[in-house]
Design a protein around this motif. Sequence first.
Motif, PDB file in Angstrom:
ATOM      1  N   THR A  40       0.826  -1.207   0.000  1.00 28.74           N
ATOM      2  CA  THR A  40       0.000   0.000   0.000  1.00 28.74           C
ATOM      3  C   THR A  40       0.865   1.263   0.000  1.00 28.74           C
ATOM      4  O   THR A  40       0.549   2.236  -0.696  1.00 28.74           O
ATOM      5  CB  THR A  40      -0.961   0.010   1.204  1.00 28.74           C
ATOM      6  OG1 THR A  40      -1.784  -1.162   1.141  1.00 28.74           O
ATOM      7  CG2 THR A  40      -1.852   1.237   1.197  1.00 28.74           C
ATOM      8  N   THR A  41       1.945   1.254   0.730  1.00 28.18           N
ATOM      9  CA  THR A  41       2.855   2.404   0.761  1.00 28.18           C
ATOM     10  C   THR A  41       3.406   2.680  -0.631  1.00 28.18           C
ATOM     11  O   THR A  41       3.470   3.836  -1.074  1.00 28.18           O
ATOM     12  CB  THR A  41       3.991   2.160   1.764  1.00 28.18           C
ATOM     13  OG1 THR A  41       3.421   1.932   3.054  1.00 28.18           O
ATOM     14  CG2 THR A  41       4.941   3.340   1.827  1.00 28.18           C
ATOM     15  N   LYS A  44       0.683   4.147  -2.810  1.00 29.70           N
ATOM     16  CA  LYS A  44       0.495   5.570  -2.501  1.00 29.70           C
ATOM     17  C   LYS A  44       1.513   6.419  -3.268  1.00 29.70           C
ATOM     18  O   LYS A  44       1.160   7.459  -3.834  1.00 29.70           O
ATOM     19  CB  LYS A  44       0.646   5.820  -1.001  1.00 29.70           C
ATOM     20  CG  LYS A  44      -0.527   5.363  -0.186  1.00 29.70           C
ATOM     21  CD  LYS A  44      -0.289   5.633   1.292  1.00 29.70           C
ATOM     22  CE  LYS A  44      -1.436   5.114   2.123  1.00 29.70           C
ATOM     23  NZ  LYS A  44      -1.254   5.371   3.554  1.00 29.70           N
ATOM     24  N   THR A  55      -7.352  10.893  -1.418  1.00 32.13           N
ATOM     25  CA  THR A  55      -6.522  10.253  -0.408  1.00 32.13           C
ATOM     26  C   THR A  55      -6.390   8.780  -0.788  1.00 32.13           C
ATOM     27  O   THR A  55      -7.393   8.104  -1.028  1.00 32.13           O
ATOM     28  CB  THR A  55      -7.159  10.375   0.988  1.00 32.13           C
ATOM     29  OG1 THR A  55      -7.287  11.757   1.302  1.00 32.13           O
ATOM     30  CG2 THR A  55      -6.323   9.672   2.040  1.00 32.13           C
ATOM     31  N   VAL A  56      -5.167   8.312  -0.872  1.00 32.49           N
ATOM     32  CA  VAL A  56      -4.917   6.911  -1.224  1.00 32.49           C
ATOM     33  C   VAL A  56      -4.756   6.124   0.066  1.00 32.49           C
ATOM     34  O   VAL A  56      -3.914   6.441   0.903  1.00 32.49           O
ATOM     35  CB  VAL A  56      -3.657   6.764  -2.110  1.00 32.49           C
ATOM     36  CG1 VAL A  56      -3.373   5.304  -2.405  1.00 32.49           C
ATOM     37  CG2 VAL A  56      -3.835   7.559  -3.398  1.00 32.49           C
ATOM     38  N   GLN A  57      -5.597   5.098   0.220  1.00 35.97           N
ATOM     39  CA  GLN A  57      -5.529   4.235   1.393  1.00 35.97           C
ATOM     40  C   GLN A  57      -5.937   2.830   1.001  1.00 35.97           C
ATOM     41  O   GLN A  57      -6.566   2.623  -0.033  1.00 35.97           O
ATOM     42  CB  GLN A  57      -6.409   4.772   2.512  1.00 35.97           C
ATOM     43  CG  GLN A  57      -7.866   4.897   2.121  1.00 35.97           C
ATOM     44  CD  GLN A  57      -8.682   5.645   3.159  1.00 35.97           C
ATOM     45  OE1 GLN A  57      -8.148   6.344   3.995  1.00 35.97           O
ATOM     46  NE2 GLN A  57      -9.994   5.489   3.099  1.00 35.97           N
ATOM     47  N   SER A  58      -5.582   1.892   1.840  1.00 35.88           N
ATOM     48  CA  SER A  58      -5.895   0.505   1.544  1.00 35.88           C
ATOM     49  C   SER A  58      -7.401   0.273   1.530  1.00 35.88           C
ATOM     50  O   SER A  58      -8.099   0.657   2.464  1.00 35.88           O
ATOM     51  CB  SER A  58      -5.260  -0.422   2.573  1.00 35.88           C
ATOM     52  OG  SER A  58      -5.621  -1.760   2.302  1.00 35.88           O
ATOM     53  N   THR A  60      -9.049  -2.262   2.241  1.00 39.27           N
ATOM     54  CA  THR A  60      -9.173  -3.556   2.910  1.00 39.27           C
ATOM     55  C   THR A  60     -10.623  -3.980   3.091  1.00 39.27           C
ATOM     56  O   THR A  60     -10.967  -5.122   2.836  1.00 39.27           O
ATOM     57  CB  THR A  60      -8.473  -3.520   4.284  1.00 39.27           C
ATOM     58  OG1 THR A  60      -7.102  -3.174   4.071  1.00 39.27           O
ATOM     59  CG2 THR A  60      -8.554  -4.862   4.975  1.00 39.27           C
ATOM     60  N   ASN A  65     -11.027   0.849  -4.196  1.00 42.58           N
ATOM     61  CA  ASN A  65     -11.113   2.313  -4.127  1.00 42.58           C
ATOM     62  C   ASN A  65     -10.892   2.854  -5.529  1.00 42.58           C
ATOM     63  O   ASN A  65     -10.057   2.340  -6.271  1.00 42.58           O
ATOM     64  CB  ASN A  65     -10.043   2.902  -3.203  1.00 42.58           C
ATOM     65  CG  ASN A  65     -10.323   2.662  -1.739  1.00 42.58           C
ATOM     66  OD1 ASN A  65     -11.438   2.342  -1.345  1.00 42.58           O
ATOM     67  ND2 ASN A  65      -9.302   2.808  -0.919  1.00 42.58           N
ATOM     68  N   TYR A  67      -9.707   6.210  -7.563  1.00 44.81           N
ATOM     69  CA  TYR A  67      -9.031   7.494  -7.433  1.00 44.81           C
ATOM     70  C   TYR A  67      -9.102   8.210  -8.767  1.00 44.81           C
ATOM     71  O   TYR A  67      -9.113   7.573  -9.813  1.00 44.81           O
ATOM     72  CB  TYR A  67      -7.559   7.306  -7.056  1.00 44.81           C
ATOM     73  CG  TYR A  67      -7.317   6.378  -5.892  1.00 44.81           C
ATOM     74  CD1 TYR A  67      -7.928   6.590  -4.651  1.00 44.81           C
ATOM     75  CD2 TYR A  67      -6.463   5.290  -6.016  1.00 44.81           C
ATOM     76  CE1 TYR A  67      -7.691   5.741  -3.587  1.00 44.81           C
ATOM     77  CE2 TYR A  67      -6.212   4.444  -4.953  1.00 44.81           C
ATOM     78  CZ  TYR A  67      -6.825   4.664  -3.735  1.00 44.81           C
ATOM     79  OH  TYR A  67      -6.594   3.826  -2.684  1.00 44.81           O
ATOM     80  N   ASP A  79      -7.835  -4.422  -2.858  1.00 45.73           N
ATOM     81  CA  ASP A  79      -7.222  -5.241  -1.825  1.00 45.73           C
ATOM     82  C   ASP A  79      -8.098  -6.483  -1.715  1.00 45.73           C
ATOM     83  O   ASP A  79      -9.192  -6.440  -1.146  1.00 45.73           O
ATOM     84  CB  ASP A  79      -7.156  -4.501  -0.497  1.00 45.73           C
ATOM     85  CG  ASP A  79      -6.429  -5.297   0.586  1.00 45.73           C
ATOM     86  OD1 ASP A  79      -6.387  -6.545   0.497  1.00 45.73           O
ATOM     87  OD2 ASP A  79      -5.915  -4.678   1.526  1.00 45.73           O
TER      88      ASP A  79
END
Length: 146
Positions: A40-41, A44, A55-58, A60, A65, A67, A79
């Motif tokens: 995930t890092t 991002k 905002t980029v996030q997992s 889970t 998601n 974007y 995920d």
Amino acid sequence: MLQIEPFDLQGISQVAQRLIQACQTSPVWLFKGQMGAGKTTLIKAICQHLGVVNTVQSPTFSIVNEYLTTSGEAIYHFDCYRLKNTAEAYDIGLEEYLDSGNLCLIEWPDKIADLLPDRFVTISIKETVNGKREIIVTDNNTDTND
């Protein structure tokens, strides 16, 4: 195949740029690595370079998601860790996302192996000494029309 030598978090931006250049021929990127390997890092950092405004996030719990970039393009981040079976992947419309031609960044792709297109790249992340990461990129063209 591309191998990126061990790097630390300070070098992730440069790694993201290299991956974008190396993988741009495929809209489907699979991210493999142990839990906590930095999938995930890395995603991002890739999204930042591609101009994602969200905002980029997992994803889970949501599984996917979406974007948008500054140019209005959609990028999909999956995920698949919590998927129990292929039917759940069908339920979220995974095939439509994969067929969209938009960039699809997929964590835990082994859960959806039967649904993957003929062409994708695999980005394998492995932890090395001192918390650094090493990446191996393979182009998986399984099209057998030779």
